[in-house]
Design an enzyme around this catalytic site. Structure first.
Site, mmCIF file in Angstrom:
data_model
loop_
_atom_site.group_PDB
_atom_site.id
_atom_site.type_symbol
_atom_site.label_atom_id
_atom_site.label_comp_id
_atom_site.label_asym_id
_atom_site.label_seq_id
_atom_site.Cartn_x
_atom_site.Cartn_y
_atom_site.Cartn_z
ATOM 1 N N ARG A 50 -39.696 -9.382 152.827
ATOM 2 C CA ARG A 50 -38.497 -9.003 153.572
ATOM 3 C C ARG A 50 -38.813 -9.003 155.057
ATOM 4 O O ARG A 50 -39.836 -8.475 155.479
ATOM 5 C CB ARG A 50 -38.050 -7.601 153.157
ATOM 6 C CG ARG A 50 -37.818 -7.435 151.669
ATOM 7 C CD ARG A 50 -37.594 -5.984 151.331
ATOM 8 N NE ARG A 50 -37.485 -5.779 149.886
ATOM 9 C CZ ARG A 50 -37.360 -4.593 149.319
ATOM 10 N NH1 ARG A 50 -37.349 -3.492 150.065
ATOM 11 N NH2 ARG A 50 -37.261 -4.497 148.002
ATOM 12 N N ASP A 52 -37.221 -7.794 158.764
ATOM 13 C CA ASP A 52 -36.225 -6.863 159.288
ATOM 14 C C ASP A 52 -35.208 -7.585 160.161
ATOM 15 O O ASP A 52 -35.380 -8.750 160.520
ATOM 16 C CB ASP A 52 -36.911 -5.771 160.111
ATOM 17 C CG ASP A 52 -37.791 -4.859 159.275
ATOM 18 O OD1 ASP A 52 -37.534 -4.757 158.060
ATOM 19 O OD2 ASP A 52 -38.725 -4.264 159.841
ATOM 20 N N ARG A 207 -45.519 -4.556 163.224
ATOM 21 C CA ARG A 207 -44.897 -4.059 164.447
ATOM 22 C C ARG A 207 -45.595 -2.797 164.953
ATOM 23 O O ARG A 207 -45.689 -2.575 166.168
ATOM 24 C CB ARG A 207 -43.410 -3.816 164.224
ATOM 25 C CG ARG A 207 -42.617 -5.115 164.060
ATOM 26 C CD ARG A 207 -41.203 -4.855 163.578
ATOM 27 N NE ARG A 207 -40.494 -3.973 164.474
ATOM 28 C CZ ARG A 207 -39.350 -3.365 164.152
ATOM 29 N NH1 ARG A 207 -38.818 -3.520 162.946
ATOM 30 N NH2 ARG A 207 -38.748 -2.585 165.025
#
Length: 267
Positions: A50, A52, A207
Site C-alpha cells: 500500500r 499512502d 517516511r
C-alpha cells in the site's frame, strides 16, 4: 481462471493512496475500473504494498484472476487507453495461480527524493521534498548504516501499525547525491535520494526514517543516534514523519520460483 500480473507506474499526487477506499479516488480503484471496461469483469486487485496518499510508484506490482482470453501481452496497451494519464501499466505477464503480488515478494525498494538547494525546482514540486538549508550528506550516510541488517523497527513505525511484530531486514540504506551546487557535495547543496531496500516495510517506516535522517543532516542529531533510536523501540525517540510526496515505491523483486518475464516497456 488465469492469474495476470501487472507492472504499474503512477504519480500519486491526485490520489488518496493505492488501496481501494469508498470514495473511489485511489490507484486500485482506477485500475479495477479500467479492467471492468476492458473485460467486463469485476476483479479485486492484490498489490505488492500500500502506498499512502501522495506517494508514487515506479514499479508497483499487482495481480488479479480473470476468465478473459485476452493475451497477456495485450493487457498493458489495452488498459492504458482506459486509464488516466497519471497511471501507466508498463508490462503484463501471466503468472502461476499461486503467485501473490505481496506474499511472493522477497525485496522491496523505496526512494525518497530531497532537494537541498536554496530554491525549489518548480517542475519537481510533487516528487521532491525541498529542504532550503544545506545538509551534512556524509553524516546522513553514516547514520543510515546503523539501520542495515535485521532489527526491531518499532521506533520507525506508526503507533497505528497492525503488524504482529516489527522485525524487518534492511539490505540497503544509502544516500546518493545526483546533482550538487558550487563546491560540490561538501557544500551540502544538491538533489539526493535516500534509497532503502528490505524484505518488508512497516506503516510509515520509510517516511519516519527520512524524517529522522534529515535531522542528522541538519546537525540536530549525531549519526550514532540512529542506533540508539533503534534500540529504544519507541516511536517517540525518532524524528517526524516526512512528507509523502517525495516517496516512490521503486522496485519489487520476486524469487526465481516466479521468474516474472516482464517485456521491456521501453521498446
Amino acid at each position: 481462471m488465469r492469474n495476470i500480473a501487472l507492472l504499474v507506474s503512477y504519480d500519486g499526487a491526485a490520489y488518496y493512496g493505492y488501496q481501494s477506499q469508498p470514495g473511489g479516488n485511489t490507484v486500485q480503484n482506477k485500475l479495477e475500473e479500467a479492467i471492468l471496461k476492458l473485460s467486463g469483469e469485476e476483479v479485486r486487485l492484490t498489490g505488492s504494498g500500500r502506498t499512502d496518499a501522495g506517494v508514487h510508484a515506479q514499479g508497483q506490482v499487482v495481480n488479479f484472476y480473470t476468465a478473459s482470453s485476452i493475451p497477456a501481452e495485450r493487457w498493458a496497451l489495452a488498459l492504458n487507453s482506459r486509464l488516466p494519464d497519471d497511471i501507466v501499466v508498463l508490462a503484463a505477464a501471466e503468472v502461476p495461480e499461486a503467485f501473490h503480488a505481496r506474499r511472493s515478494a522477497v525485496r522491496k525498494t523505496y526512494r525518497y527524493a530531497i532537494n537541498s538547494f536554496r530554491f525549489p525546482d518548480v517542475f519537481a514540486r510533487t516528487r521532491v521534498f525541498h529542504h532550503p538549508a544545506p545538509l551534512r550528506f556524509a553524516a546522513m550516510r553514516e547514520g543510515l548504516s546503523h539501520l542495515l541488517g535485521e532489527h526491531d523497527f518499532s521506533s520507525f513505525t506508526s503507533p497505528l501499525s497492525t503488524k504482529p511484530h516489527h522485525i524487518r531486514t534492511l539490505y540497503e540504506a544509502s544516500f546518493t547525491v545526483e546533482r550538487t551546487g558550487p563546491g560540490g557535495e561538501a557544500s551540502g547543496r544538491g538533489v539526493g535520494y535516500l534509497t532503502v531496500t528490505g524484505n518488508g516495510f512497516l506503516y510509515n517506516m520509510v517516511r519516519i526514517i527520512a524524517g529522522t535522517i534529515l535531522q542528522v543532516g541538519e546537525g540536530k542529531r549525531p549519526p550514532s543516534a540512529m542506533a540508539d533510536i533503534l534500540a529504544a523501540r519507541d516511536r517517540a525517540e525518532a524524528g517526524p514523519t516526512a512528507v509523502p510526496h517525495a516517496l516512490t515505491l521503486w522496485e519489487v523483486e520476486y524469487g526465481p520460483a516466479w521468474a516474472l518475464d516482464w517485456r521491456s516497456p521501453y521498446i
